[in-house]
Every structure is written in structure tokens, then in C-alpha cells.
Design an enzyme around this catalytic site. Structure first.
Site, short mmCIF file in Angstrom:
data_model
loop_
_atom_site.label_atom_id
_atom_site.label_comp_id
_atom_site.label_asym_id
_atom_site.label_seq_id
_atom_site.Cartn_x
_atom_site.Cartn_y
_atom_site.Cartn_z
N LYS B 83 0.87 -1.18 0.00
CA LYS B 83 0.00 0.00 0.00
C LYS B 83 0.90 1.23 0.00
O LYS B 83 1.98 1.21 0.61
CB LYS B 83 -0.87 -0.05 1.26
CG LYS B 83 -1.95 1.02 1.34
CD LYS B 83 -2.80 0.79 2.61
CE LYS B 83 -3.92 1.80 2.73
NZ LYS B 83 -4.78 1.53 3.92
N SER B 158 -9.82 1.17 2.88
CA SER B 158 -9.05 2.09 2.09
C SER B 158 -7.98 1.42 1.23
O SER B 158 -7.49 2.02 0.28
CB SER B 158 -8.35 3.10 3.02
OG SER B 158 -7.35 2.44 3.80
N SER B 182 -9.55 -1.21 6.86
CA SER B 182 -8.92 -0.97 5.56
C SER B 182 -8.23 -2.18 4.93
O SER B 182 -7.90 -2.14 3.75
CB SER B 182 -7.93 0.18 5.66
OG SER B 182 -8.64 1.39 5.81
#
Ligand SMILES: [Mg+2]
Ligand SMILES: [Zn+2]
Lengths: 479, 480, 99
Positions: B83, B158, B182
Site C-alpha cells: 500500500k 481504504s 482498511s
């Protein structure tokens, strides 16, 4: 009208650590090339996390103990938020409601009276970076960012500049004695903030305003700032105006202040517990270990010198001025067993040795002789084995330059063949017996005794203490 | 038996077997993944940065080591993504926000260091909602990532880029980050396994912070077994993260095969009420039935503070976020707007660098922490948090794991939930509860809807009991 | 708890505290959105929390580092992400005084 100042102090001290407060960068940033002592943590880079420095916290506890504070059983770090270019994270890691130490005091000797200045709290935090202005730009250097700071806050207990200065000097002494900080003002290792207001002499309670002056870098500037603010605030009060509740800064070393920001109520620092650092607990056992490292503090030493040895306050104060002097002096003290010799030892150190050191631009550590040598010399003077004048003019200068032992110097100068008191007395008697004329004139001309001393000294070929001769002659003559 | 799957579609376990038997080289596998990324990215847009050069260099180094007979790490030659909230030296790290556009990190996150030491191969940095602020990845300052299972739908958030990348084969696993669901939400929306570890189990050093006391670092993988393999590498104490735990890391592989007979599963009634989509509930109840078949007992439990958990979350998380995001001031790195004064530099850099979602959360957090409001918002929410934790721990004394849907809905259409930010926040209702409590949660694909959209189920265990979650998740996957 | 709609002045004060420049449109939009959010999250106040205390997310205490220096970043790495000169990071003149 007569006013007196009401003053509270905030002192920031840089503890003696190798590394910064929350990272492994070196904390010895002074004079280093810009931005060479930084890392993701102290630059506040995204993703970096703080880990607290144990040594710095121990120093903070130590200062708390020296200020007779209570040490928090549970403590924690908090984030204090404000924006400024030299504050990388947009918050300073500090302590809010659980400072490491709280509710202590430092006792000062003000005109012979013991005066307690209450210490509100002693807490741990981190320093900011440094900004410098050059033309239309500001230059930022983050070497100082994250350097540990111990903050000490007092109650508004000071009512004179003298008290503030005594406190500041004593505190500086204490942190040096305890190896907490070098408190080198030039390097910004000890800095002050002042809260000051004035009230009429005889009034009680705190005035209804408070002026804060920030970033005071030395004790001498502190003194000037207080003087400046006293004049400024009293002039306003005389005009019937209340000085503004505000933060003021200083421009230079003259102590003149200027308004930086008028406070609208309290600052909104949005403190909350620092989630990146687990809470702390200081056990009585850990605190006791730190307490053991607290040596006799300078003012305690001063009191001992005065109480036990009968030193004058000024003498005692001079001796404890620096840890080095005090320790040097105490090493010699072990040689001596009577207060007369101790006082003589102090006198030799303060008036003779210090004078020479100053003239030669030398330090105590540069001396070629030991404290024991000087103490022995003092004892010889008191025991009448050596005239004080000979010690001063012949022995001590030689000790300074030669590096020879005390015995060698005395021998080489022939000072070891001093006549003892009995021999000297008999010579004095002979001189008195043969100087009836001079003696008859003594009432008219008291200086004539010098002629007698001269005769005695002549007969002893200089191997006598003129002070002692003077004393013996006066005894014989019943004067 | 020869594996006939395309290389990018392999699980970590399968790929390791082929690499170790030298059936394929690390470079071949990496090239296959890079080619897949090239093929899929124009449509899916899972990556903010593709690190093809780094990947090739790392893969070649692994192959060279293997030829020389040098000792190889446990994930040698496995391509993966991170990420974009992670710092990897010399590579851009944006956290999905324009405020960090162009920021090249000078250091490595601990989790990346550990994966490098395990000889894994970084193929790129994935898209996400800025700083983790979102449930659909639509808040990203860069691009909208599509769900590879249905490109009209969001991949969740997310860590939507991480979920999408693993789902289409852009890396065999992803390192994501979970502050309020997330990891679990995109794993569920993309039909994958995702673990939010116990707070402190994996070092946060180098993970760009959202809410420091909630943030966790974990994997998204195709299978529970893969997730366990990765956790074995990344879990453990880190001197650089004071909140990381020195609690011993168990052998996760050993826990997988344990029979579930006699274990108890708790179903919190608050997680099966109003607002749960019927089809989601149906799939979850089928999964529950399957656990019963495996010999588990099912017990109804109650988590009475559920209703307030999300409110407490949305006080504390924005509070910490408002503080963590104070460093993005345009002064030292990232987006900068030149202006007259430093204050204007900051106001304008933050005003134009942050998107609407960052501004919203910063302002909510600033409000909750400010003088006069802190008691009724931040401090009160912290007290609720303490009680919420007690609620969970009490429930977990009665059962081995708690089971719930991961998300209350199926992956929704892109653009469907962007109008009302509060409604989007509420979509995290089942996942956010774990972050204030620090508990671990594993999402496992429970099955599919009639339209073949994935449904994730969430398993929750006591602190540092990830092995229990892997055990349940693995057994479920093996028996489906 | 019913939250009265945040005024523009309140939004501006918040934006100033948070150092975020907002457009007029944003101020209006955030006033509405933040009001709804704050009203929702204020429901935490309906929980009877009694003597509950939250101290830390972790049970550990006293996590410290030893006072041993490690490696710092190079000057180049420290300053190269923005305008810099002679090793310093450069910004426009700091006109406002520090508080
Ligand atoms: Mg301070
Ligand atoms: Zn550093």
C-alpha cells in the site's frame, strides 16, 4: 509609587545525553553543519515513530529529586500542537498532566534568610529545530530538533531580581554538580522564560495581568529583561493603565522586549496522550537508585562549610561556586584537622591561587600541585613553621611554575631552617635588652618597632617570620 | 502434479513450491506479474507506482543466490505489492494523498525490511484512500481503482489498490494497512483473505500514520494459508516501534490443520440486525452452518456497545489523524505552494494538497480535541473505548471466535456512496470496532452472491491469538 | 444531542487552528457536513461510562531506547525533498513571530 515584581520562571535545560530524545541521532548538534544530525524521526517524516531516551528521563527524575519534588508513579508523554516551521511534526512531544516530577522547592539564602521558591513541576520534552533569517528567506536547520529538554516551572514566588538571579545561578550550579547538564548558555543548554507582573509594595495576591517573555538565553539577559520590564510596566501603571496580557520577545542582549502576541484566553494546544509511546511507571526502587546518585548539593555544601568550619558566607560561596573548585578544595581539606588551618587553606586558594590563575589565564585543572600541597602549606603557616609572606611571595609562585613538591621548594629556598619560637624569643630578648633608647622613644614613634624587628631579622639571617617577630616583641614590651 | 494456473494466479504456497523445485525462476514469475500489471492497470488502476526495475533487480538477485546455493529467505522470489502508505527507500510514498505527491522516501519501513530479508520482490505501491480515509478508495487523490471482479464496482477501501492487485494477479500478496477496516473491507470486496493483526503484533515503523493507536500492518492474500505465511515473516517486536509487542510469535502453519470440533463460535446479535443486506446475511449463515458441520458450536452473544463503537471510532480516529497530519505543512517535503509568509505556505499547501476527506477528518479531529470540546468528544470517546474493549473481552471468554459479516453490503457501485460522507463512514460498522480494542480480525471469503459478488466473513479472536483465526479460516477454506 | 449548525466563523476558527485554507464553497459544505458528523459522533455521550479509564492501547510500560548514537540521514537526504541551499531547508521569510 513603589512597585515590586511578581515573577515566575520556566527554565529549559538540555540534559547531558549522547542521543536525542526520541531517536538515535547525536544530540551534540552545536556548531555542526546544518541538517547533518537528522533522521526520519526528528525530521518528522511520514511513518517515523518516537522511542524515548531512558537516560534523559533519569536526568529529569534526578533534577526533580534535587528540587525535593515528588516523582510521578505514573507518567506519560502528550502531544502539544502548534504550527511553526521549526516544529517538524506540527506538535511537540511534551508532558501535560502527568509530569515526571512535581511540587518541590529550592531554598535560597536571601540576605541571611532562607527563602523557598516553590517548583511546580519538572517535565521532559523535545527541542525544536532552528530557523535563521537571510534576506527574503528563512533557513531551517533541524539538527536541534528532538534534542531532549528538561523543563522546570516555578510558582510566581520571586519578588525581586536578586531572588531570580540567585535561583538561576543556584539551579545552574546544581545541574552541573549533578552532571545533569553542562548548562552552557552559549550553546543554549539553559534558557529562560519569564512571567512577570507588578504590584504595589504592601499589597497581597497576584496582579490581574501577566506578561510572558520568551527565549531568554542567559542570566545576564534575564537580569536586564527584568529591569526593562519593571520600568515599562511601572510606567504604564503610573499612567493608570494595566499592562497587556501578552507574550513578549527580546531582540538582542540589551533586555529590551517587544510585543509578539496578545493572548486571547488560553492557547489551544489540543494536548492529548502521545499514542506512539506506552505509559511510564517509576517505581520507588528505581527512583531510589537515582536518588543515590545525588551528591551533596552546592548550597548544602555551603551550609556545611559555614556551620562546621566557621567559614564566612562569602568564602563558602566562593568555594562552592563550581563543582571543580569545591571538589578540589575538599580533597585538600582531608589533610587538615583544625578550623584555623582550614580557613588559611581557603584564604590561600581564594586570594593567592585564584589571583595567579587569573593572571596566568589558567584553570584549576592546569595546576602542577595538588590540593594536599596547598593544605599542608596552610597548616605550616598556622603552626608558625613558615611566614605567610614567604608562602605568598616565594612558595606559591614556585609551586605554580616548577611542579616540584612542597618539601623540595621549601628546602631549596632555605625556608625549612626557620627558627622555632623558643630560639626566636631568646633573640628578641637580647635585642630588647640592648635597645633601651629605641624602646624609650616608642611612645612617641610607634613605627620605631620596625627597627627592632630589623635587628632581630638581621641576627637570624632572615630565618624568621617577621609577623611572629612583631608579635613576640610586642609581648616582651607589654604592648 | 503440474500446476496449470497462470503464474500470476498462483498462491504464495504454490509459487514457492515451483520456485524451490526450480520449475520457474524468480525472474520468470516477476515478469509474469509485471506483464499482468501492464495488461490490467489501464482499466483497474490498482497501482500508484509500479517498481518494475526494483522488482527485476530483486528477482535476479534471488535467482543468483539460488544458483550459488546461498541461503534464501522464506518468501524468496515472491512478487508482492505494498500500500502506498509504506516507506520504501528511493520510491515515492503518497499515502494516496496529493499532499505527498512526488515525495521520495529516504528510508524503509520495518515491514519492508523484513520482507526484503525474506527475499520477497516488490512490484509496486498500491492506491488507497488518502491516509486510509475511506471505504471505497474513491477518495484517493490519484485515481479510482475498480474491482477486478466487477469493474463497475469499488474494490473496497481504504486498501482498495492492494485488494484489486491481489485479485487480478498484480503480485501474489499485498501488504496493506488497517485502521478501521482498511484491510478487511477490500479483502472481502475482492474475495480474498485479509488479516488485521492485534495492535502491536507488526511494527508500524515506516507506515504513514492515520490514527496511531488504531493502525495495524497486515497482509491481503489469496488464501488464509498465504496470510499465515506472510504473518510469520512480518510479526514481532521492533525496537523502532515502542508499541510493538515482544509477545512470542507462534508457528502459524502448525495451527492451520487443527480440527475445529468442539470449538465455539459467537454470533453477536447486534451484527445481524437492521442494515445488513439480505444476501450477505444469507451467505454468512451458510458459512455458519458449514462451521457447525465441522463440529463447532454456535452461540448467540451480545456486544451491547456496538451502536456507539462507530461513533467513538469517528471521534478518536480523526483526533489522532488531525495530529498525525499536522506534519504535512509544505515546508520540508511534499506539496508546497509558495507564498508570502510561512503561515500562508502552510495554509495554502494544506488547503490545496489535502482533498475533501482529509480536510473533513482533520477538522472533526481538531474540533474533538479543542478547548471546551475535548471532554465531551475525545475524552468521552476514550471512556467508551475502554468499555467497548471490556465488552469484547467478556464475549471472548464465552467463545473461541466471534463471527460476523465483514461488510454489511456487497461491493457497491462506483459513485453510489460518495454524496453523503457520513453514510460512507457508517459502512465500516462491523470492522471499525476492532481497531479501538486492538483485537485481531481475519476476513475470509465466505461465498458469493447470486451475481457472483464476494461476501467476506470476519472472525475475531482475543489479543495475539492470530493462530486461532488462521485455524478457523483455513479449515473453512479447505471444506468449502 | 442536537448540534446547532456550525457557523462560518466556527469553521474559519477550526480551519485556522488546523492551518487549512478553505474556499467559500468549502466553508459552506463543511459547515453542513461537520454539523451532521459531530451530531452523530456526540452520541458517545449517551453511554454511561462511570469510572471507565482508557490509558493505552498496549499493556506494556516503560519502553525506552538506550542512549547510544546510531546512523543519521545524509544532509542530501534530509533536505533534498524541498528547496534548499548550503544544507539548509529554505522557505519564504518567517514574518510572523513565533509564539
Ligand atoms: Mg515547554
Ligand atoms: Zn533523529
Amino acid at each position: 509609587m513603589n512597585y515590586e515584581p511578581i515573577i515566575g520562571l520556566e527554565v529549559h535545560l538540555q540534559p547531558k545525553t549522547q542521543t536525542k530524545m526520541f531517536c538515535r541521532c547525536s544530540s551534540e548538534y552545536f556548531g555542526k553543519a546544518p541538517n547533518t544530525h537528522t533522521c526520519p524521526v526528528c525530521l518528522g517524516l511520514p511513518g517515523a515513530l518516537p522511542v524515548p531516551n531512558k537516560k534523559a528521563l533519569e536526568m529529569c527524575i534526578k533534577l526533580g529529586l534535587a528540587m525535593k519534588c515528588s516523582i510521578a508513579k505514573e507518567s506519560k508523554f502528550d502531544r502539544k500542537h502548534y504550527f511553526y516551521p521549526d516544529l517538524p511534526k506540527g506538535y511537540q512531544i511534551s508532558q501535560y498532566d502527568q509530569p515526571v516530577a512535581f511540587q518541590g522547592y529550592l531554598e535560597l539564602d536571601i540576605a541571611g534568610d532562607a527563602r523557598r521558591i516553590r517548583v511546580t513541576r519538572v517535565h521532559m520534552e523535545e527541542d525544536t529545530g532552528k530557523s535563521m533569517h537571510e534576506g527574503e528567506f528563512t533557513l531551517l536547520d533541524y539538527n536541534k530538533s528532538g534534542v531532549p529538554l528538561i523543563e522546570l516551572v516555578t510558582e510566581p514566588d520571586f519578588t525581586s531580581v536578586e531572588e531570580v538571579l540567585k535561583f538561576s545561578k543556584r539551579l545552574r550550579q546544581i545541574v552541573r554538580y549533578l552532571d545533569i547538564s553542562d548548562a552552557d548558555m552559549e550553546k543554549g543548554q539553559m534558557r529562560y522564560e519569564l512571567n512577570m507582573s507588578l504590584r504595589k509594595v504592601g499589597e497581597r495576591g497576584l496582579p490581574n495581568y501577566k506578561v510572558e517573555v520568551k527565549n531568554i538565553s542567559s542570566i545576564s539577559v534575564l537580569e536586564k529583561v527584568i529591569g526593562f520590564e519593571f520600568e515599562r510596566q511601572s510606567a504604564l501603571l503610573e499612567k493608570g493603565e494595566r499592562p497587556a496580557q501578552e507574550t513578549r520577545g527580546i531582540r538582542d542582549l540589551t533586555g529590551a522586549t517587544y510585543s509578539q502576541r496578545v493572548k486571547e484566553g488560553a492557547d489551544d494546544y489540543r494536548y492529548f496522550p502521545e499514542p506512539d509511546i506506552p505509559p511510564m511507571e517509576f517505581s520507588p526502587e528505581e527512583v531510589a537508585i537515582i536518588a543515590k546518585t545525588i551528591i551533596e548539593l552546592p548550597h548544602e555544601k555551603k551550609n556545611r562549610f559555614m556551620g562546621k568550619f566557621g567559614f564566612e558566607p562569602d568564602t563558602a560561596e566562593t568555594l562552592i561556586q563550581s563543582k571543580k573548585t569545591a571538589f578540589w578544595f575538599e580533597r585538600g581539606l582531608v589533610e587538615l584537622s583544625d578550623n584555623e588551618s582550614r580557613k588559611e587553606f581557603a584564604k590561600l586558594l581564594i586570594s593567592d591561587v585564584f589571583g595567579l590563575l587569573k593572571a596566568e589565564k589558567m584553570k584549576l585543572t592546569d595546576l602542577k600541585f595538588t590540593p594536599n600541597d596547598l593544605a599542608k602549606l596552610a597548616a605550616m603557616i598556622i603552626q608558625g613553621k613558615l611566614p605567610r609572606s614567604a608562602a605568598k611571595h616565594q612558595v606559591i609562585p614556585e609551586m605554580f611554575t616548577s611542579g616540584k613538591s612542597l618539601e623540595e621548594i621549601i628546602k631549596a629556598k632555605g625556608l625549612d631552617q626557620q627558627l622555632d619560637e623558643v630560639e626566636l624569643k631568646s633573640i628578641c630578648q637580647q635585642v630588647v635588652a640592648s635597645s633601651a633608647k629605641i624602646i624609650a622613644n616608642l611612645d612617641k614613634n610607634p613605627n620605631a618597632i620596625k627597627a627592632l624587628i630589623g635587628q632581630v631579622m638581621g641576627r637570624t639571617k632572615g630565618k624568621a617570620d617577621p609577623v611572629l617577630v612583631d608579635k613576640l616583641l610586642k609581648e616582651l614590651l607589654g604592648r | 502434479m503440474k500446476n496449470t494456473k497462470k503464474l500470476f494466479a498462483l498462491t504464495v504456497k504454490e509459487a514457492l513450491a515451483m520456485l524451490n523445485s526450480q520449475e520457474i525462476s524468480a525472474l520468470e514469475l516477476t515478469e509474469a506479474v509485471l506483464a499482468r500489471i501492464k495488461e490490467m492497470e489501464p482499466e483497474i488502476q490498482a497501482f500508484i507506482t509500479v517498481t518494475a526495475d526494483i522488482a527485476r533487480a530483486q528477482a535476479k538477485a534471488v535467482d543468483a543466490k539460488r544458483i550459488k546455493g546461498e541461503k534464501l529467505g522464506a518468501l524468496a522470489g515472491i512478487p508482492f505489492s505494498m500500500k502506498d502508505v509504506y516507506n520504501t527507500k528511493g520510491v515515492q510514498a503518497t499515502a494516496g494523498s496529493k499532499v505527498l505527491e512526488g515525495y521520495i522516501s529516504p528510508y524503509n519501513a520495518t515491514v519492508y525490511e523484513k520482507l526484503l530479508a525474506a527475499d520477497a520482490v516488490l512490484v509496486g505501491k498500491t492506491n488507497c484512500d488518502p491516509f486510509g480515509f475511506g471505504t471505497s478508495t474513491e477518495n484517493s487523490g490519484y485515481q479510482v481503482t475498480k474491482n477486478p471482479l466487477d469493474t463497475s464496482r469499488v474494490p473496497g477501501g481504504s486498501s482498495g489498490g492492494a485488494g484489486a492487485a491481489v485479485a487480478y494477479g498484480g503480485g501474489l500478496f499485498a501488504i496493506a494497512e488497517d485502521t478501521g477496516g482498511s484491510i478487511r473491507c477490500p479483502a472481502a470486496f475482492c474475495g480474498l483473505a485479509g488479516l488485521k493483526p492485534t495492535y502491536g503484533r507488526v511494527s508500524r515503523y515506516g507506515a504513514i500514520a492515520y490514527a496511531s493507536s488504531f493502525d495495524t500492518v497486515g497482509p491481503i492474500a489469496k488464501t488464509v494459508e498465504d496470510a499465515a505465511l506472510i504473518m510469520q515473516i512480518i510479526a514481532g517486536k521492533d525496537e523502532l516501534d515502542a508499541t510493538s509487542s515482544d509477545f512470542a510469535v507462534p508457528n502459524y502453519q502448525e495451527s492451520l490443520a487443527k480440527p475445529l470440533k468442539g470449538k465455539t463460535i459467537g454470533l453477536p446479535k447486534e451484527y445481524f440486525g437492521e442494515g445488513l443486506e439480505a444476501e450477505v446475511k444469507e451467505v454468512i449463515m451458510q458459512a455458519v452452518a458449514r462451521f457447525e458441520k465441522l463440529g463447532c458450536q454456535v452461540k448467540k452473544i451480545s456486544l451491547p456497545l456496538t451502536e456507539y463503537a462507530i461513533a467513538a471510532y469517528y471521534v478518536i480516529a480523526p483526533s489522532e489523524a488531525s495530529s498525525n497530519l499536522a506534519r504535512y505543512s509544505g515546508i520540508r517535503f511534499g506539496h508546497q505552494v509558495p507564498a508570502e509568509t510561512w503561515k500562508d505556505v502552510m495554509m495554502q499547501s494544506r488547503g490545496t494538497g489535502f482533498g475533501a476527506e482529509e480536510k473533513r477528518r482533520i477538522m472533526v479531529g481538531t474540533y474533538a480535541l479543542s478547548a471546551g470540546y475535548q471532554d465531551q468528544y475525545y475524552k468521552k470517546a476514550q471512556k467508551v473505548r475502554a468499555l467497548l474493549k471490556e465488552d469484547f473481552l467478556r464475549a471472548l471468554t464465552e467463545v473461541d471466535v466471534i463471527l460476523s459479516p465483514t461488510m454489511p453490503m456487497l461491493p457497491f457501485k462506483i459513485g453510489d456512496n460518495t454524496a453523503d460522507p457520513l453514510q460512507m463512514w457508517l459502512a465500516d460498522v462491523f470492522t471499525v470496532t476492532l481497531n479501538p480494542t486492538g483485537l485481531p480480525g481475519l476476513t475470509v471469503n465466505a461465498g458469493f452472491s447470486k451475481e457472483h459478488l464476494p461476501v467476506g466473513m470476519q472472525l475475531i479472536a482475543p489479543h495475539f491469538k492470530e493462530e486461532v483465526l488462521f485455524n478457523f479460516g483455513y479449515q473453512y477454506e479447505q471444506n468449502i | 444531542m442536537s448540534q446547532p449548525k456550525l457557523t462560518t466563523a466556527e469553521i474559519e476558527k477550526l480551519a485556522e487552528l488546523a492551518k487549512i485554507q478553505l474556499t467559500a464553497g468549502e466553508k459552506e459544505k463543511f459547515a453542513t457536513q461537520l454539523t451532521a458528523i459531530l451530531e452523530y459522533v456526540a452520541t458517545v455521550n449517551s453511554v454511561e461510562t462511570g469510572a471507565a479509564v482508557f490509558k493505552s492501547q498496549v499493556d506494556t510500560k516503560n519502553v525506552f531506547k538506550d542512549d547510544v548514537p546510531g546512523v543519521s540521514l545524509s544532509q542530501t537526504d534530509a533536505v533534498s525533498q524541498t528547496k534548499n541551499k548550503n544544507g539548509y531547508i529554505l522557505i519564504n521569510r518567517v514574518i510572523n513571530e513565533k509564539h
